[in-house]
Scaffold this active site. Sequence first.
Site, PDB file in Angstrom:
ATOM      1  CB  CYS A   1     161.348 -44.638  27.245  1.00 22.46           C
ATOM      2  SG  CYS A   1     159.971 -45.085  28.319  1.00 22.46           S
TER       3      CYS A   1
ATOM      4  CB  CYS B   1     157.751 -42.156  29.616  1.00 29.51           C
ATOM      5  SG  CYS B   1     158.228 -43.205  31.005  1.00 29.51           S
TER       6      CYS B   1
ATOM      7  CD  GLU C   1     160.187 -40.015  31.867  1.00 32.15           C
ATOM      8  OE1 GLU C   1     160.531 -40.955  32.598  1.00 32.15           O
ATOM      9  OE2 GLU C   1     160.810 -39.670  30.856  1.00 32.15           O
TER      10      GLU C   1
ATOM     11  CD  GLU D   1     168.066 -48.891  36.714  1.00 29.71           C
ATOM     12  OE1 GLU D   1     169.020 -49.545  37.194  1.00 29.71           O
ATOM     13  OE2 GLU D   1     168.173 -48.148  35.724  1.00 29.71           O
TER      14      GLU D   1
ATOM     15  CG  ASN E   1     165.756 -43.984  37.017  1.00 33.51           C
ATOM     16  OD1 ASN E   1     166.056 -43.055  37.748  1.00 33.51           O
ATOM     17  ND2 ASN E   1     166.660 -44.639  36.310  1.00 33.51           N
TER      18      ASN E   1
HETATM   19  N1  THU Z   1     164.508 -44.003  32.139  1.00 36.82           N
HETATM   20  C1  THU Z   1     163.603 -43.141  32.705  1.00 36.82           C
HETATM   21  O1  THU Z   1     163.432 -43.124  33.921  1.00 36.82           O
HETATM   22  N2  THU Z   1     162.890 -42.347  31.864  1.00 36.82           N
HETATM   23  C2  THU Z   1     163.032 -42.331  30.519  1.00 36.82           C
HETATM   24  O2  THU Z   1     162.218 -41.752  29.831  1.00 36.82           O
HETATM   25  C3  THU Z   1     164.191 -42.989  29.915  1.00 36.82           C
HETATM   26  C4  THU Z   1     164.724 -44.134  30.723  1.00 36.82           C
HETATM   27  C5  THU Z   1     165.264 -44.894  33.035  1.00 36.82           C
HETATM   28  C6  THU Z   1     164.806 -46.324  32.988  1.00 36.82           C
HETATM   29  C7  THU Z   1     166.045 -47.052  33.464  1.00 36.82           C
HETATM   30  O3  THU Z   1     166.011 -47.109  34.888  1.00 36.82           O
HETATM   31  C8  THU Z   1     167.196 -46.143  33.030  1.00 36.82           C
HETATM   32  O4  THU Z   1     166.623 -44.903  32.698  1.00 36.82           O
HETATM   33  C9  THU Z   1     167.966 -46.683  31.829  1.00 36.82           C
HETATM   34  O5  THU Z   1     167.121 -46.995  30.785  1.00 36.82           O
END
Ligand code: THU
Length: 130
Positions: free
Chosen positions: A83, A86, A52, A41, A39
């Site tokens: 999520c 994804c 993902e 941000e 991830n």
């Molecule tokens: N996150 C992911 O990278 N993948 C997921 O399927 C769930 C959430 C990340 C997004 C964000 O940077 C952090 O987790 C908190 O939501």
Amino acid sequence: MTLLSAAAKVRENAHAPYSQFKVGAAIRTVSGRVFTGCNVENVAYPEGTCAEAGAIAAMVAAGEREIAEAAVIADSPDPVPPCGGCRQKLAEFAGPDVPVTLATSAGASTTTTVGALLPGAFTASHMEGS
Ligand code: THU
């Protein structure tokens, strides 16, 4: 290296200064190649991207489109589920029977499928005849 260990390794590179929640994802394609993502941000929160999504982007950029297996890992109390967005992204490149392993950094894991994660998925077939 297993798919899960590839996901755990790339997770270390996650840029998650806002949530402090680092996620790693790894995809194996039908050709056997492995693509990873973490991830990323952003201070403008909605601009952040999921692990993902990063792995899928790397796969497509390399000219591959068919996922055979996926793994996602985070330092969460329970194996981390992708999520909603994804799940749809995975379904674009993976059939319903494709296994997805969800894991915690502490060593817990469970394996499900793309179809179980996104039942009733919207697919290209729903646009036929339009
Ligand atoms: N996150 C992911 O990278 N993948 C997921 O399927 C769930 C959430 C990340 C997004 C964000 O940077 C952090 O987790 C908190 O939501």
